[in-house]
Enzyme design. Sequence first.
Site, short mmCIF file in Angstrom:
data_model
loop_
_atom_site.label_atom_id
_atom_site.label_comp_id
_atom_site.label_asym_id
_atom_site.label_seq_id
_atom_site.Cartn_x
_atom_site.Cartn_y
_atom_site.Cartn_z
N HIS A 278 0.84 -1.21 0.00
CA HIS A 278 0.00 0.00 0.00
C HIS A 278 0.86 1.24 0.00
CE1 HIS A 278 -0.18 1.50 4.39
NE2 HIS A 278 0.91 0.77 4.26
N HIS B 81 -5.21 5.56 1.59
CA HIS B 81 -4.38 4.47 1.06
C HIS B 81 -4.75 4.13 -0.38
CE1 HIS B 81 -3.67 2.97 5.34
NE2 HIS B 81 -4.82 3.60 5.49
N GLN C 97 -7.00 -2.62 9.97
CA GLN C 97 -8.22 -1.83 10.20
C GLN C 97 -9.29 -2.31 9.21
OE1 GLN C 97 -7.06 2.56 10.86
NE2 GLN C 97 -5.12 1.63 10.26
N CYS D 228 3.89 5.45 5.36
CA CYS D 228 3.92 4.24 6.22
C CYS D 228 5.36 3.75 6.34
CB CYS D 228 3.05 3.14 5.59
SG CYS D 228 3.04 1.59 6.54
N SER E 59 -5.62 5.94 9.87
CA SER E 59 -4.20 6.26 9.62
C SER E 59 -4.04 7.29 8.51
CB SER E 59 -3.44 4.98 9.25
OG SER E 59 -3.55 4.04 10.31
O1 LIG Z 1 -2.76 4.68 13.15
C1 LIG Z 1 -2.02 4.93 14.16
O2 LIG Z 1 -2.38 5.26 15.27
C2 LIG Z 1 -0.53 4.87 13.97
N1 LIG Z 1 -0.29 4.07 12.86
C3 LIG Z 1 -0.31 2.65 13.12
C4 LIG Z 1 1.08 2.14 12.91
C5 LIG Z 1 2.18 2.84 13.38
C6 LIG Z 1 3.45 2.30 13.17
C7 LIG Z 1 3.60 1.09 12.51
C8 LIG Z 1 2.47 0.43 12.01
C9 LIG Z 1 1.20 0.95 12.23
C10 LIG Z 1 -0.10 4.63 11.62
O3 LIG Z 1 -0.17 5.83 11.43
C11 LIG Z 1 0.16 3.71 10.52
N2 LIG Z 1 -0.79 2.90 10.06
C12 LIG Z 1 -0.24 2.20 9.07
C13 LIG Z 1 -0.95 1.21 8.30
C14 LIG Z 1 -2.34 1.29 8.19
C15 LIG Z 1 -3.03 0.31 7.45
C16 LIG Z 1 -2.33 -0.74 6.83
C17 LIG Z 1 -0.95 -0.79 6.95
C18 LIG Z 1 -0.25 0.16 7.69
N3 LIG Z 1 1.08 2.55 8.92
C19 LIG Z 1 1.32 3.48 9.85
C20 LIG Z 1 2.65 4.13 10.03
O4 LIG Z 1 2.72 5.19 10.71
O5 LIG Z 1 3.65 3.60 9.48
#
Ligand SMILES: O=C(O)CN(Cc1ccccc1)C(=O)c1nc(-c2ccccc2)[nH]c1C(=O)O
Length: 177
Positions: free
Chosen positions: A73, A171, A145, A127, A168
């Site tokens: 993604h 995407h 999610q 991400c 987040s």
């Molecule tokens: O949503 C939140 O409170 C914080 N996050 C969750 C997160 C944070 C670090 C690593 C993986 C997931 C994110 O913002 C996030 N979500 C993702 C994500 C969401 C959906 C599918 C895959 C990854 N990546 C990230 C990131 O920073 O790297």
Amino acid sequence: MADTGLPPGWEVRHSNSKNLPYYFNSNEKVSRWEPPSGTDTEKLKHYMAAHHSATSRSGAVVGVPEGKIRAAHLLVKHRDSRRPKSWRENEITRSKEEAYEIIRGHEKRIKSGEAALGELALTDSDCSSARKRGDLGYFGHGDMQKEFEDAAFGLQVGEMSSVVETASGLHLIERLE
Ligand SMILES: O=C(O)CN(Cc1ccccc1)C(=O)c1nc(-c2ccccc2)[nH]c1C(=O)O
């Protein structure tokens, strides 16, 4: 759980990082790459063949773990994202509307064949998976999610989603396996 041939307490799991099965004992909290002693190796082989596909050179049974898919993604965050920061920007201040403009631009470039999602993810995804071209490895129901899961599981292999919104951010998702 189908009969794995493993001793009580042991189960087969899948390592995304190595794309290999490993053996985990939830009572003793130990894991190992090789089946534990006392395993009925014939039963294990049949179990793995039924629940995984393909085999690697070493004969280790690898492939897509049952009920899971693999996707990449590209995430564009905005100031209302749950965690408005990323490896790219310490404080993300763009609005959701600005994020939409950006991700729609990426969508157009990918659909026109000008760029691949993984290439754009490397430089433009907010991400932490950016460094892996957005590849998230294998995941099953309940791992992501809900909006993300529903979109990803609704894709054919090789297909890309339209813009998907989660807490987040925004995407684009491409199903890889
Ligand atoms: O949503 C939140 O409170 C914080 N996050 C969750 C997160 C944070 C670090 C690593 C993986 C997931 C994110 O913002 C996030 N979500 C993702 C994500 C969401 C959906 C599918 C895959 C990854 N990546 C990230 C990131 O920073 O790297």
